[in-house]
Design a protein around this motif. Sequence first.
Motif, PDB file in Angstrom:
ATOM      1  N   SER A   1      39.461  75.236  44.341  1.00 48.10           N
ATOM      2  CA  SER A   1      38.154  75.630  43.824  1.00 48.10           C
ATOM      3  C   SER A   1      37.054  75.014  44.680  1.00 48.10           C
ATOM      4  O   SER A   1      37.082  73.812  44.963  1.00 48.10           O
ATOM      5  CB  SER A   1      37.992  75.159  42.371  1.00 48.10           C
ATOM      6  N   THR A   2      36.104  75.830  45.075  1.00 48.93           N
ATOM      7  CA  THR A   2      34.963  75.344  45.850  1.00 48.93           C
ATOM      8  C   THR A   2      34.233  74.245  45.080  1.00 48.93           C
ATOM      9  O   THR A   2      33.944  74.382  43.893  1.00 48.93           O
ATOM     10  CB  THR A   2      33.990  76.505  46.132  1.00 48.93           C
ATOM     11  N   GLY A   3      33.943  73.146  45.758  1.00 44.89           N
ATOM     12  CA  GLY A   3      33.183  72.067  45.134  1.00 44.89           C
ATOM     13  C   GLY A   3      33.965  71.227  44.148  1.00 44.89           C
ATOM     14  O   GLY A   3      33.369  70.574  43.277  1.00 44.89           O
ATOM     15  N   ASP A   4      35.280  71.211  44.282  1.00 44.07           N
ATOM     16  CA  ASP A   4      36.124  70.396  43.405  1.00 44.07           C
ATOM     17  C   ASP A   4      35.659  68.946  43.454  1.00 44.07           C
ATOM     18  O   ASP A   4      35.601  68.327  44.514  1.00 44.07           O
ATOM     19  CB  ASP A   4      37.580  70.514  43.855  1.00 44.07           C
ATOM     20  N   GLU A   5      35.342  68.390  42.282  1.00 51.09           N
ATOM     21  CA  GLU A   5      34.772  67.041  42.225  1.00 51.09           C
ATOM     22  C   GLU A   5      35.824  65.952  42.090  1.00 51.09           C
ATOM     23  O   GLU A   5      35.494  64.761  42.097  1.00 51.09           O
ATOM     24  CB  GLU A   5      33.782  66.945  41.052  1.00 51.09           C
ATOM     25  N   GLN A   6      37.091  66.316  41.978  1.00 48.63           N
ATOM     26  CA  GLN A   6      38.143  65.319  41.837  1.00 48.63           C
ATOM     27  C   GLN A   6      39.157  65.342  42.981  1.00 48.63           C
ATOM     28  O   GLN A   6      39.584  64.276  43.439  1.00 48.63           O
ATOM     29  CB  GLN A   6      38.866  65.508  40.497  1.00 48.63           C
ATOM     30  N   ALA A   7      39.560  66.513  43.416  1.00 44.16           N
ATOM     31  CA  ALA A   7      40.475  66.627  44.566  1.00 44.16           C
ATOM     32  C   ALA A   7      39.736  67.411  45.640  1.00 44.16           C
ATOM     33  O   ALA A   7      39.661  68.632  45.585  1.00 44.16           O
ATOM     34  CB  ALA A   7      41.760  67.342  44.162  1.00 44.16           C
ATOM     35  N   VAL A   8      39.165  66.704  46.610  1.00 40.32           N
ATOM     36  CA  VAL A   8      38.324  67.373  47.600  1.00 40.32           C
ATOM     37  C   VAL A   8      39.127  68.444  48.332  1.00 40.32           C
ATOM     38  O   VAL A   8      40.321  68.285  48.591  1.00 40.32           O
ATOM     39  CB  VAL A   8      37.721  66.364  48.609  1.00 40.32           C
TER      40      VAL A   8
END
Length: 430
Positions: free
Chosen positions: A369-376
């Motif tokens: 997912s674009t912009g994943d805040e936990q797994a870049v």
Amino acid sequence: MSTSTSARSGTRYRGGRRAQAAVLCCGLLLSAPAVATAATPAAAHAQAQYEERGRGTLVSSEKLYTLATPQAVAAELGAAGFQDDTVRHGVVAYRLVYRTVDAHGRPITASGLFVLPLNSPGRLQAVSFAHGTGSHKDDSPSMQRAKFVSAPVIAHAAAGAAAVAPDYLGMGKGPGLHPWMDIDSETTASLDMLRAARAFAPRTGHALKREVMVTGFSQGASAALGLGRALEAGADRWFRLGALAPVSGAYDFGGIELSALLEGRLEPKSSVLYAAYTLVAFNRLHHIYDSPREVFRAPYDSTVEALFDGAHTGEQLMRGTPGTVDELLTEHGRELLTHPTGPLAKALRATDAVCTDWAPRAPVRLYMSTGDEQAVTENTEHCQAALLRNGVDAPVVDLGEVDYHGSRHLGSNVAATSSIVRWFGGLRQQ
């Protein structure tokens, strides 16, 4: 909350068809290391016999619930915030407890969720789903209903598959502590759950086909790759890998992911929890520090280890940890994660090998997912590049800017589930 139509229509592919190159192969660790008592030939033979005859043995089964109609399944998925566009069957769910081995190769039990489609007798293809990180034993598929960790399993079964989901060691009904991000034990727990499901299936009028579709989210993405690697290496006499679809994994955990965590590129509280869990969990297996005060600042040096005992909830972890990594870690703790050495470096190399040391023959898609805040997302790019170096052109499915309760990371699991159900279903029809 379900994924929006615009997010689904925005799904796009990067990469191409699987390259028709020679498959590379290398030596794989297909089971946990032998225990210390296996030093003599007799002891080694006894351990081998246990692993051959005991692993995957069904200990108990329990019917958890029946969703008798597709409408009931749709309501269950909706309650968890998942889509219902692939539902074709009602389902029945069981908890299985089975024999496996722990991270040191010793006999232990574990549990998992097994969900079957109703009105679909005969031979079924298994789908193995590996769930994301949880802190409490109940944060596992067989312990929750209409929840984030069980919904993907139900979705696959409602589309006509035999859905199998290990709780992992130390989770669900399993004894002891969970060895987080330990690929070897995640692999053995996943494989032995498949074996237990195969043993149980005839009691319901079903049998499992040889090919297994394998998927997993976040922590489970690496676990899925570990299981796929073992299946293709012949770790089981019956099961074979049919396709592989990991979602939003930290595939370069010791490099890209820890760097992003320490550089402040992840959501701050997630960074704190992952930093703490990394040090605590890896220390339990590999002894990377002598005292918590070496790596955790006061007052957390006296409390953090206990938070990861399987009895504390995520909310308790949130309350019991600081808001930033700098408040949590000592200089030595930060240095240990910045430049791992010794046992930690060795363990992280094993964790990070899930994309680098094999070449899947089965179809592979990597979901993110674009912009994943936990797994870049650089993790997924790293995995795709590593597979390509080994002759496998694995397309990346970009799910777009999906959202689940304010998290794009969690949103990727929701958005990917329907996509993967459809892909696996299409492959079954071929």
